[in-house]
Design an enzyme around this catalytic site. Sequence first.
Site, short mmCIF file in Angstrom:
data_model
loop_
_atom_site.label_atom_id
_atom_site.label_comp_id
_atom_site.label_asym_id
_atom_site.label_seq_id
_atom_site.Cartn_x
_atom_site.Cartn_y
_atom_site.Cartn_z
N SER B 57 2.18 5.13 -4.21
CA SER B 57 1.33 6.15 -3.64
C SER B 57 1.61 6.21 -2.14
CB SER B 57 -0.15 5.85 -3.92
OG SER B 57 -0.91 7.01 -3.67
N GLU B 58 1.77 7.42 -1.62
CA GLU B 58 2.31 7.61 -0.27
C GLU B 58 1.49 6.94 0.83
OE1 GLU B 58 2.16 11.85 -0.29
OE2 GLU B 58 0.18 11.93 0.61
N ASN B 59 0.20 6.69 0.57
CA ASN B 59 -0.64 6.08 1.60
C ASN B 59 -0.36 4.60 1.81
OD1 ASN B 59 -1.84 6.12 -1.06
ND2 ASN B 59 -3.60 5.10 -0.17
N SER B 99 6.41 3.53 3.90
CA SER B 99 6.13 4.26 2.67
C SER B 99 7.03 5.49 2.55
CB SER B 99 4.66 4.68 2.63
OG SER B 99 4.35 5.30 1.41
#
Lengths: 230, 218
Positions: B57-59, B99
């Site tokens: 997940s990009e976060n 990320s």
Amino acid sequence: MSSKVYPNAVAALHDLVDGISLMSGGFGLCGIPENSIAEIARRGITRIHAISNNIGNSGRGLAILLKQHQITEATCSYVGGNPDLEEQMLSGEVKVNLVPQGTFSERIRAAGMGIRGFYTPTGYATLVAEGKEVREFDRPCLLELPLSADYAIIKAEIGDEYGNLWFKETARNFSPLMAMAARVAIAEVERLVPLGSIEPENVHLPGIFIQRIYQGQGYLNDIEVPIYNE
Amino acid sequence: MNTKNETINVRQGWSKFRMADEIIELIEPNSSLNLGIGMPTLIAERMPREKRVFIHSENGVLGVSGRPTRQTVSPTLINAGKETISIGPGASFFDSALSFGMIRGGHIDMCVLGGMEVDCAGNLANWMIPGKKVTGMGGAMDLVNGAKQIIVMLTHFSKDGDVKLVKQCSLPLTGKAVVDLVVTDLGIFRPAMTHFVVEKMADGIGLDDLGPRDLFFA
């Protein structure tokens, strides 16, 4: 060297003035510097250029400053879920610079790391490419420039007197990058500990990037979208 | 074909759960997978453990594994949709630059994200409707240019009954010629420059149900 440790948000943010550029860590409401935001709201500092992924959400976080009309420019990647920003963007009250999230984080990192620019395929053939230099590598790429700020306000779980920080889970997000990219990086922590309390291998951000640190209080740590396996 | 028939056919298509399961079938075991916000997060909830897929997940998390319980929930453990998640063995946390380095650097095998419009040249639009709605691009522009394979997961028709799979996107693009596969409630479609190749159709759905007859070929 004078101490980096400040007693509270009032002291740590004493020299913030109208018209500053201000980076604020957090993804949505996860990992936001709650005490520093509350202090800026209390001081009523205006004409802020806010640089943050979401500029708050659901009326909370930096959206508190939007409600008080303290922000005039916003650089971010996502507006969804933030009706205050969407409304003030459409009315023209706040100038919004939308930046793809990977370009946003890399521009901030570049500012902190002394990189003067970089080429990325992100945004090619979109509105993001307007006015930017295009260079052909294996495919066309856009030139992107560093993004710095006067101040960064960030939050970590644990910090020591030198400013070494340890972040919890996904609360890290943009905070270490913003600390590197700002002239003055102000960290608030859930737990301020003596030097040596964080094992060197566990330091996520070395204290050299932090100018001021204080023990925060009264954290809400809001969950935006609770979904349970039940 | 009238509007009434379309409505009935939409009801006969796949549920969002079946759509997620169709995509899970396409995912290689032991691969890395990024999930966008909205419907794609269902994939994390339904992914079989034995596939050993590491969900990004990009976060700032790799190793997402479904949802927490009320006992294990943590306000600092969320996905890109700001929803609470849990993690599996071998998970890791990192900052946003790392990320997106994973994404831009080509280390993510597959990305599943939503869309407003996708066309047969593989163009995707999913971040704004001029004069109406702006959500922002978030990480979508980085993902479509970085992940090795891009799957767009969306309902075949908009709420107004318009087909979201089109000859040419009319909305501002997220990326140009980036989409590998489109999964809707009516089937699976591959952009082929001048048309979509129909890879699979939901039971009871025919070519006439998909949209303009010159846009979809078996």
